[in-house]
Design an enzyme around this catalytic site. Structure first.
Site, PDB file in Angstrom:
ATOM      1  N   ASP A 172       0.832  -1.199   0.000  1.00  0.00           N
ATOM      2  CA  ASP A 172       0.000   0.000   0.000  1.00  0.00           C
ATOM      3  C   ASP A 172       0.872   1.257   0.000  1.00  0.00           C
ATOM      4  O   ASP A 172       0.596   2.223  -0.725  1.00  0.00           O
ATOM      5  CB  ASP A 172      -0.910  -0.017   1.229  1.00  0.00           C
ATOM      6  CG  ASP A 172      -1.740   1.249   1.360  1.00  0.00           C
ATOM      7  OD1 ASP A 172      -2.580   1.504   0.488  1.00  0.00           O
ATOM      8  OD2 ASP A 172      -1.526   1.988   2.343  1.00  0.00           O
TER       9      ASP A 172
ATOM     10  N   GLU B 260      -1.904  -5.437  -3.475  1.00  0.00           N
ATOM     11  CA  GLU B 260      -0.972  -4.709  -2.618  1.00  0.00           C
ATOM     12  C   GLU B 260       0.060  -5.642  -1.999  1.00  0.00           C
ATOM     13  O   GLU B 260       1.240  -5.278  -1.868  1.00  0.00           O
ATOM     14  CB  GLU B 260      -1.739  -3.956  -1.540  1.00  0.00           C
ATOM     15  CG  GLU B 260      -2.568  -2.801  -2.091  1.00  0.00           C
ATOM     16  CD  GLU B 260      -3.347  -2.053  -1.041  1.00  0.00           C
ATOM     17  OE1 GLU B 260      -3.706  -0.887  -1.282  1.00  0.00           O
ATOM     18  OE2 GLU B 260      -3.604  -2.644   0.039  1.00  0.00           O
TER      19      GLU B 260
END
Length: 245
Positions: free
Chosen positions: A65, A137
Site C-alpha cells: 500500500d 498490494e
C-alpha cells in the site's frame, strides 16, 4: 477403510500453493518472485486461520500500500505539473482505491491463485473486491522486498499507466456524493437519502449503503467504511443517470 487425514499448517499451505502453475501469473505481472514470497503474498488470512495460523499476506499488504501510494503520487506530481495539491490528491484517489485495484486483479487473472479458507471459497471470495485489492498490494509488497523500490515502482507505473493517464478525468470526479446531487438537480429529481448497514467482526467490517429517492431504493454500494459505501451507491446512481443522457 481409514479416513484420509486433512492436511493442516505448512503442509496444507504447500499443497494448496502447488495446485497451480504460477508462471502465467508472474508473466502477467512481468516480474519474478521466489515461491516462498509469492506463496506468502497469496495467502489470505482466512486460509491462515484455518491452518494453524500460518503467516498471511497482511504485512506485505501494508508495505505494498505504501509503495503503491508513493509511486502513483510521485508520477502524478511529475506528469501533471500544473495541477494543484487538492487536484492530484483526488487524482490519486481515482487510481489508488479498492475498485481500481480489484479491476486490475481481474485483468491479471489473480483471483484463482489466492489461497482462501473454505468459508471464503464458498462465498466466491476469489472475486471479492476487497480480497483482490488487498492481494494486489501484497504482491507489490513482495516485489519491493525482493527487488527494491525501483523495480516495485516500475511495476506500478507499467500496470497502472492507463489509470494514471486517465486520472484527470476520473480522479477529479471521485466525490460521487456531490456529483450525484448535481446530476439529480439536472434531471429535476429529489435529493438522495442514504441508509447504511454493516456486517462482520469489528476488525473486518463491511458496510452496505442504499441510495433512496423519495423513499424508494435506487442503487446500492459496498465499502470498508460508511463513507466508501455511500460513495459507491452514489457512483452507481451517477452511472444510471448517465444512461438517460
Amino acid at each position: 477403510m481409514a479416513r484420509k487425514r486433512r492436511l493442516t499448517g505448512e503442509a496444507a499451505l504447500r499443497a494448496a500453493y502447488s495446485k497451480h502453475d504460477h508462471a502465467p501469473l508472474l508473466e502477467a505481472w512481468g516480474i519474478e518472485l521466489s515461491d516462498e514470497m509469492l506463496r506468502l503474498a497469496l495467502t489470505h488470512r482466512s486460509f491462515a486461520h484455518e491452518n494453524d495460523n500460518v503467516p498471511n499476506n497482511e504485512r506485505l499488504e501494508f508495505l505494498g500500500d505504501a509503495v503503491l501510494g508513493l509511486s502513483v503520487a510521485e508520477q502524478l506530481y511529475t506528469q501533471f505539473p500544473q495541477r494543484s495539491e487538492s487536484d492530484i490528491s483526488k487524482m490519486r484517489a481515482g487510481v489508488v482505491n479498492m475498485y481500481a485495484l480489484a479491476g486490475l486483479a481481474r485483468n491479471l487473472g489473480l483471483g484463482e491463485y489466492i489461497l482462501l479458507g473454505r468459508g471464503e471459497m464458498k462465498t466466491d471470495g476469489q472475486d471479492k473486491d476487497s480480497i483482490l485489492a488487498d492481494t494486489v498490494e501484497a504482491i507489490l509488497g513482495a516485489i519491493y522486498l525482493e527487488h527494491g523500490f525501483a523495480v516495485a515502482k516500475a511495476t506500478v507505473l507499467r500496470l497502472f499507466k492507463s489509470m494514471i493517464d486517465k486520472a484527470p478525468t476520473v480522479g477529479l470526479t471521485m466525490d460521487w456524493k456531490t456529483t450525484v446531487q448535481e446530476r439529480l438537480r439536472e434531471h429535476d429529481l429529489p435529493m438522495p437519502e442514504y441508509e447504511v448497514t454493516s456486517s462482520g467482526p469489528e476488525h473486518d467490517k463491511a458496510f452496505f449503503a442504499t441510495l433512496k429517492l423519495d423513499g424508494k431504493e435506487r442503487t446500492r454500494g459496498q465499502g470498508r467504511t460508511k463513507k466508501e459505501a455511500e460513495h459507491q451507491a452514489a457512483r452507481a446512481m451517477v452511472e444510471e443517470l448517465s444512461k438517460r443522457a
